[in-house]
Design a protein around this motif. Sequence first.
Motif, PDB file in Angstrom:
ATOM      1  N   ILE A 106       0.846  -1.191   0.000  1.00 20.05           N
ATOM      2  CA  ILE A 106       0.000   0.000   0.000  1.00 20.05           C
ATOM      3  C   ILE A 106       0.886   1.247   0.000  1.00 20.05           C
ATOM      4  N   SER A 107       0.337   2.354  -0.454  1.00 22.27           N
ATOM      5  CA  SER A 107       1.110   3.595  -0.526  1.00 22.27           C
ATOM      6  C   SER A 107       1.378   4.143   0.874  1.00 22.27           C
ATOM      7  N   ALA A 108       2.403   4.971   0.973  1.00 23.09           N
ATOM      8  CA  ALA A 108       2.752   5.577   2.257  1.00 23.09           C
ATOM      9  C   ALA A 108       1.610   6.454   2.775  1.00 23.09           C
ATOM     10  N   GLU A 109       0.893   7.114   1.856  1.00 23.34           N
ATOM     11  CA  GLU A 109      -0.208   7.990   2.264  1.00 23.34           C
ATOM     12  C   GLU A 109      -1.354   7.176   2.861  1.00 23.34           C
ATOM     13  N   TYR A 110      -1.651   6.055   2.214  1.00 22.76           N
ATOM     14  CA  TYR A 110      -2.727   5.209   2.732  1.00 22.76           C
ATOM     15  C   TYR A 110      -2.317   4.568   4.056  1.00 22.76           C
ATOM     16  N   GLU A 111      -1.071   4.216   4.164  1.00 20.89           N
ATOM     17  CA  GLU A 111      -0.541   3.654   5.404  1.00 20.89           C
ATOM     18  C   GLU A 111      -0.726   4.641   6.555  1.00 20.89           C
ATOM     19  N   GLN A 112      -0.430   5.914   6.302  1.00 23.16           N
ATOM     20  CA  GLN A 112      -0.586   6.929   7.333  1.00 23.16           C
ATOM     21  C   GLN A 112      -2.050   7.145   7.695  1.00 23.16           C
ATOM     22  N   LEU A 113      -2.937   7.035   6.700  1.00 24.01           N
ATOM     23  CA  LEU A 113      -4.357   7.173   6.972  1.00 24.01           C
ATOM     24  C   LEU A 113      -4.841   6.074   7.911  1.00 24.01           C
ATOM     25  N   LEU A 114      -4.435   4.837   7.629  1.00 24.41           N
ATOM     26  CA  LEU A 114      -4.813   3.725   8.500  1.00 24.41           C
ATOM     27  C   LEU A 114      -4.298   3.938   9.918  1.00 24.41           C
ATOM     28  N   LEU A 115      -3.056   4.375  10.020  1.00 22.29           N
ATOM     29  CA  LEU A 115      -2.476   4.598  11.345  1.00 22.29           C
ATOM     30  C   LEU A 115      -3.246   5.667  12.109  1.00 22.29           C
ATOM     31  N   ARG A 116      -3.617   6.732  11.432  1.00 20.88           N
ATOM     32  CA  ARG A 116      -4.364   7.806  12.101  1.00 20.88           C
ATOM     33  C   ARG A 116      -5.693   7.278  12.633  1.00 20.88           C
ATOM     34  N   ILE A 117      -6.364   6.444  11.842  1.00 22.29           N
ATOM     35  CA  ILE A 117      -7.642   5.898  12.283  1.00 22.29           C
ATOM     36  C   ILE A 117      -7.455   4.994  13.494  1.00 22.29           C
ATOM     37  N   PHE A 118      -6.509   4.065  13.413  1.00 19.75           N
ATOM     38  CA  PHE A 118      -6.299   3.124  14.514  1.00 19.75           C
ATOM     39  C   PHE A 118      -5.853   3.836  15.788  1.00 19.75           C
TER      40      PHE A 118
END
Length: 245
Positions: A157-169
């Motif tokens: 997955i892209s770094a941007e999507y990875e950061q989005l998931l982290l923010r949610i969790f």
Amino acid sequence: MDEVRKQLREEASYLQEAQYLETYGKHLAGDERFILPALIKNQSRDNILAMSYIESSPIDRLKQQPQSVRDQAVSDLFELFLRELFELRLMQTDPNFANYRYQVESGKLVLLDFGATRKFTAKFANGYLRLIKAMVSRDEPRILKAAQNIGYHSEGISAEYEQLLLRIFLMVGEIFESTDAYDFERSDLVVRLNRLNDDVMRLQSEWKAPPVDCLYVHRKLGGLYLMARRLRARVAIGPLLEKHL
């Protein structure tokens, strides 16, 4: 959609619900905080579910109780949620407010409607425990690894999507890591999650629907969060989680 159809069929089966009602009754026997209807087998059929009647009031009556009483009731429901997921691996996944009632005199919570009960495998429950443990410790690599193992995302997955998931969790993790009382009434968690909608839509090509078991856990957790807000509760979830960690 196949899973939804299957779940709806199970929810419409009174014989299945009767089994879950009996199972929950056995699991919670002796726990003075909760009370469940008793199944009346000789009057139940595939189209009739006969149960004992429990004198009680709508859960909203708790709003008239002192802060300590409201806090304890919500704490008990979150403790039950954690036990359902990590110990029983069996969860009533419909947190409709009408499915919870309150006995003012005894202080007991009445649990109703077990049609939407769902079983979890040990693999799923243990995987979710690893995810929450990583969320509480704010260990970002472990969060992503645990989420991937459950099925929230795949490799590459892209770094941007990875950061989005982290923010949610990490946002949701605030509830579980709270060792002090978490003030649900003043929480702006839902507002902050909603602010991520634009990012979610922009990255929707990478979005992967989580396993259906996750959706039922989300529904239960979201319902408990809304109930806690409605009852203006303040509860420390961290200590409740600790024994499972």
